[in-house]
Design a protein around this motif. Structure first.
Motif: not given
Lengths: 388, 69
Positions: A19-30, B48-59
């Motif tokens: 499922x991590x892969x899908x999370x990465x896909x979502x972040x790549x889709x902004x 746990x991951x609190x927030x995730x955007x295209x190039x940043x992550x907050x754990x």
């Protein structure tokens, strides 16, 4: 957190391998995700913006993941749920706008301290100065209005203007009438026949002295002066001439008296005041009595201490009936004495009553009390000197 | 474009990773994040991951350690 609520968000459950892969896909889709929790190696739950959930669902379908939107939260969800109750929401918005408008305007003007000036005169002056009912508070310059009001109302010595919510409170102090303010040429003449007790002429040529007897209309101080340098010239004669004079007051109380008495019956009706309009909350004219006292009681609506131009007015009508009363001689005499006392204090005021003699006369219709007074007071009256 | 990661830790309770290229592993006691050239492993408990955007992550969680590989 507040922005998340305003934009709305959905709680999603993701199932599938890696499922991590899908999370990465979502972040790549902004698409931002938060509160990611791993329930197991193949199952995650996370939150996503409400309006981005469809993109996430499409991505899940595309990459072969299972994605369920479990629950949605926030303002858009609330609005969507209550879309059929749009009247409620529109009403709430209109209410908020109305409250804002009502609080930003002056809706009532309260005047106090005026005796010789009428409320209408002051309201007109205020209107000329730029303050009327309905004026925006932000556009008012209170200092300017105060100054303009003082210029427009010359008899006013002090003006206080304050805004209390949507009410403008105007407190004025009227200038005391003073003889010294008069600027036109005038004489002082006697207002009564009398014997002069004291002469205090501050301007003009005195024409009488202490002990003189004067007739009504006789010259007390002249406003025409003679100067060896300037010749004759006019001035506003001023001062006080205290004289003792006699005066008669008479009080009459009839034995048969008609008066109105409340029966105890009353009727209340209400009307709503909205700005300057009244909306009747009763049908027709309501109950009416042939003779009645009408008492108005207005209660204005206040929100957070600010007065709004909305209020409820209670009108109470008390029924009255005409009744006859027969007074005994002693009752009539007592009443006549009371009436005469009132007349004395009203007529003489600050004057010194040197002597007083009363005579009582009883007729078949009622009782007369006559008072003969010797009073010392200022008898000087201005008489304008007419010039071409 | 960030070519190297910017990492900030707030005590041992939170870590902000900017310039990450993806999530490699996500468990309650280990989170692995791909950076530009390396991999960052965050270990701890209740992660746990609190927030995730295209190039940043907050754990968030109790962070025991971070390892660059």
């Amino acid at each position: 957190m507040l922005f998340r609520y305003i934009y709305g968000y959905s709680l999603c459950r993701l199932t599938g391998d890696l499922p991590e892969k899908f999370i990465n896909i979502l972040s790549k889709k902004h698409l931002s995700v938060w509160d990611l929790t791993a329930s197991s190696d193949t199952e995650f739950t996370f939150c996503i913006r409400y309006f981005e959930r469809k993109k996430a669902l499409n991505a899940a379908m595309e990459y072969g993941y299972g994605l369920n939107v479990e629950k949605s939260f926030g303002l858009p969800v609330f609005l969507l749920k209550n879309r059929l109750r749009c009247g409620l929401i529109i009403g709430a918005v209109i209410f908020a706008v109305l409250i804002f408008l009502m609080k930003s305007c002056v809706w009532s003007i309260e005047i106090e301290g005026n005796h010789s000036l009428s409320d209408e005169q002051i309201l007109n002056a205020l209107s000329d100065a730029g303050l009327t009912e309905g004026s925006f508070k932000s556009s008012l310059n209170l200092r300017n209005i105060r100054q303009k009001l003082r210029l427009k109302l010359p008899g006013v010595s002090y003006v206080e203007l304050n805004l209390d919510g949507s009410k403008a409170k105007v407190s004025i102090i009227e200038a005391k009438e003073s003889k010294t303010e008069e600027k036109y040429p005038c004489n002082l003449i006697a207002g009564y026949d009398g014997v002069i007790r004291r002469v205090e002429i501050t301007c003009g040529e005195g024409a009488v002295k202490v002990g003189d007897m004067v007739k009504k209309g006789q010259l007390l101080a002249s406003g025409i002066a003679d100067s060896p340098v300037k010749g004759f010239f006019l001035l506003p004669a001023n001062g006080r001439v205290l004289a003792a004079h006699t005066e008669k007051l008479e009080a009459f109380i009839p034995f048969e008296e008609e008066y109105f008495k409340r029966t105890g019956e009353f009727y209340e009706k209400y009307r709503l005041k909205l700005f300057n309009f009244y909306i009747k909350l009763y049908i027709g004219t309501g109950k009416e009595y042939p003779i009645y006292d009408k008492i108005y009681n207005y209660k204005e609506l206040t929100v957070f201490g600010d007065t709004l131009p909305i209020g409820l007015e209670k009108i109470t009508l008390y029924e009255k009936v005409k009744e006859h009363k027969t007074l005994s001689e002693s009752e009539a005499l007592n009443a006549a004495h009371l009436l005469l006392d009132g007349m004395e204090s009203e007529r003489f005021g600050d004057a010194v009553v040197e002597s007083k003699r009363l005579s009582e006369t009883v007729t078949d219709k009622g009782v007369y009390i006559r008072g003969y007074y010797t009073v010392t007071e200022d008898i000087a009256v201005r008489q304008k000197i007419e010039t071409d | 474009m960030i070519y190297d990661a910017h990492i900030e830790m707030f005590g041992s309770r939170q870590i902000l990773i900017e310039g990450c290229r993806g999530l490699l592993e996500y468990r309650e006691n280990i989170i692995r994040v791909a950076l530009y050239k390396k991999t960052l492993t965050v270990t701890g408990t209740n992660l746990h991951l609190e927030n995730m955007t295209e190039d940043s992550i907050t754990v968030c969680g109790t962070i025991d350690g971070t390892i660059f590989e």
